[in-house]
Design a protein around this motif. Sequence first.
Motif, mmCIF file in Angstrom:
data_model
loop_
_atom_site.group_PDB
_atom_site.id
_atom_site.type_symbol
_atom_site.label_atom_id
_atom_site.label_comp_id
_atom_site.label_asym_id
_atom_site.label_seq_id
_atom_site.Cartn_x
_atom_site.Cartn_y
_atom_site.Cartn_z
ATOM 1 N N GLN A 21 -24.037 31.979 47.070
ATOM 2 C CA GLN A 21 -23.138 33.109 46.873
ATOM 3 C C GLN A 21 -22.149 32.757 45.773
ATOM 4 O O GLN A 21 -21.378 31.798 45.894
ATOM 5 C CB GLN A 21 -22.385 33.432 48.164
ATOM 6 C CG GLN A 21 -21.419 34.607 48.054
ATOM 7 C CD GLN A 21 -22.148 35.945 47.918
ATOM 8 O OE1 GLN A 21 -23.023 36.258 48.723
ATOM 9 N NE2 GLN A 21 -21.797 36.707 46.910
ATOM 10 N N ASP A 46 -27.530 36.019 55.198
ATOM 11 C CA ASP A 46 -26.571 35.631 54.157
ATOM 12 C C ASP A 46 -27.291 34.928 53.013
ATOM 13 O O ASP A 46 -28.202 34.125 53.245
ATOM 14 C CB ASP A 46 -25.508 34.691 54.720
ATOM 15 C CG ASP A 46 -24.626 35.354 55.759
ATOM 16 O OD1 ASP A 46 -24.286 36.539 55.563
ATOM 17 O OD2 ASP A 46 -24.283 34.697 56.767
ATOM 18 N N LYS A 101 -32.195 34.481 51.319
ATOM 19 C CA LYS A 101 -31.187 34.566 52.368
ATOM 20 C C LYS A 101 -31.640 33.796 53.603
ATOM 21 O O LYS A 101 -32.834 33.637 53.840
ATOM 22 C CB LYS A 101 -30.941 36.026 52.754
ATOM 23 C CG LYS A 101 -30.340 36.886 51.652
ATOM 24 C CD LYS A 101 -30.094 38.319 52.145
ATOM 25 C CE LYS A 101 -29.448 39.170 51.060
ATOM 26 N NZ LYS A 101 -29.163 40.543 51.536
#
Length: 362
Positions: free
Chosen positions: A51, A47, A43
């Motif tokens: 993804q 985030d 990450k």
Amino acid sequence: MPRRTATMLASTLILIALLCAGVLIKVPYSEMSPGPTVNTLGKVGGDPVLQITGHKTYETSGNLNMTTVRVTGADYNMNLIEAVYGWLGHDSVVVPHDTLYPDGKTEEQSTQENAEEFSQSQESAKVAALTELGIPVSSRVVVSTVLKDSPSQGELHAGDVIKAVDGTAVKQPEDVAKLVTKHKPGQDVTFTVIPAKTAAAAEKAGKEPEGTEKITITTEKAPKENRAIVGIQAGTDHTFPFEIDIKLADVGGPSAGLMFSLGIVDKLTPGQLTGGKFIAGTGTIDDKGKVGPIGGINMKLVGARDAGARYFLTPDDNCEAAASDTPDGLTLVRVKNIDDATKSLEKIRTGDAAGLPSCSTG
């Protein structure tokens, strides 16, 4: 004043003068140094770097770090002392300014170019990863760019899908230029296209775009060449069967492609590609999974070593340079394509390091 004291004073003044001159004298050089590394499995800012939505994913471990190089800006004026310090240092390299910014390229232009290359590398990384896993990806030839004041301005638009030129089907971006240059400057060429808005709506709905239009454009003479052009650049657009989002700010250029593709493969397959080990690497990648060379390889090796990497996936064309100055504790692994990389990761994972393809100085 004693002669010895006078001599020391004169020497000190000369040294001060030389140092001042070194600071004031500007030289046409820039500096490259190791930049940050980022784990594509991890990450950044809370985030995930990768993804994936709409497809089953699996737990990962270890590191697949992409590496970067930090460079001085186009407008930075290096002085002589900084250049000498960089030449003498081991963890940085001083290169002619034109090497990084050719043809008077500004920092803004370089940043824009790097951003475009980074975006394209992400698309190619996705295609290469899914192709490696046998997951179909549909592709089409599109208008990437329309040059200002060209014959195509107002007629063709970025994102238009090019189906044919003069009735001949277009399968690759390079087909467009070949068909256009069959004409003489001033002759008409007819494009069969699906408008960008229609194509975008179809992609959003998960369908193949339909509904063509024919557009006739009068060619013009290319600058400094006697060949016909219409003023567009063709490229490839893809429709993916599910969403893959790559989030990584303040990074440019195409060299993270290989590591992005491996991160995607790891997340979409059961088991752990790294076996929990710390692996870094670099390399461009195309839609077919071929790994290409990059710049600043030695700086990336230092950055990877300092971050804790034990293995470094090295593009075949960078191997000789990398082998000439490999940091202690880092094992170079030669890769030519994504398949090479995944097979080498399997050897690392199972402890078969002796069977890894290596780099040599000649």
